[in-house]
Design a protein around this motif. Sequence first.
Motif, short mmCIF file in Angstrom:
data_model
loop_
_atom_site.label_atom_id
_atom_site.label_comp_id
_atom_site.label_asym_id
_atom_site.label_seq_id
_atom_site.Cartn_x
_atom_site.Cartn_y
_atom_site.Cartn_z
N ASN A 33 0.82 -1.20 0.00
CA ASN A 33 0.00 0.00 0.00
C ASN A 33 0.86 1.26 0.00
O ASN A 33 0.58 2.20 -0.74
N VAL A 34 1.90 1.29 0.82
CA VAL A 34 2.78 2.45 0.87
C VAL A 34 3.46 2.66 -0.48
O VAL A 34 3.56 3.79 -0.97
N LEU A 35 3.93 1.59 -1.10
CA LEU A 35 4.57 1.70 -2.41
C LEU A 35 3.61 2.21 -3.48
O LEU A 35 4.03 2.83 -4.46
N LEU A 36 2.32 1.93 -3.29
CA LEU A 36 1.31 2.40 -4.24
C LEU A 36 0.73 3.76 -3.84
O LEU A 36 -0.19 4.25 -4.47
N GLY A 37 1.27 4.35 -2.76
CA GLY A 37 0.84 5.69 -2.35
C GLY A 37 -0.37 5.73 -1.43
O GLY A 37 -0.95 6.79 -1.22
N ASN A 38 -0.74 4.62 -0.87
CA ASN A 38 -1.88 4.56 0.04
C ASN A 38 -1.34 4.28 1.45
O ASN A 38 -0.62 3.31 1.65
N TRP A 39 -1.72 5.09 2.41
CA TRP A 39 -1.18 4.97 3.76
C TRP A 39 -2.13 4.27 4.72
O TRP A 39 -1.94 4.32 5.94
#
Length: 148
Positions: A33-39
């Motif tokens: 998720n972090v790598l895809l921009g979602n926190w």
Amino acid sequence: MKYFNQFYLWGVDTKYRMGLYFSAAVFFKGLVNVLLGNWTVDIVVLLEMLLACFAFACLESAIFPYGKEWLAKGQGGRIALWAALANLIFIGCGLGLNWFPGIPLWGGLLLVLILEYALLAMWYALRLKERRDTAALNQGLRRFQEET
């Protein structure tokens, strides 16, 4: 009381394994998720992961009941079944329940590769634990024999 104690010990062992698998699943979900921009991580996905990990831990304890040796002759089939079920449950849930939306194909293949490595590491850890337990039992037996 004997059956309650057996069930209780089964529950403790299963909960430990479920927690281990759940921690890994949540870690990788969060990382992706972090790598895809979602926190954030959706609560429903966390619940699905928890249930998948519980199901796998229960199946694992059925395949390898407490007190059975992982390395005994004829256990290769059990180990293969364990690995196949892990792949079926985790890859199947990941795809079927859309745990990793937006991940490219190469990312999915990387996650599968990490799963295979984690399974190998888990099998090795359980093997080491079995060896340690066997050595401790043998040492205790030797002490007992020396005292008598």
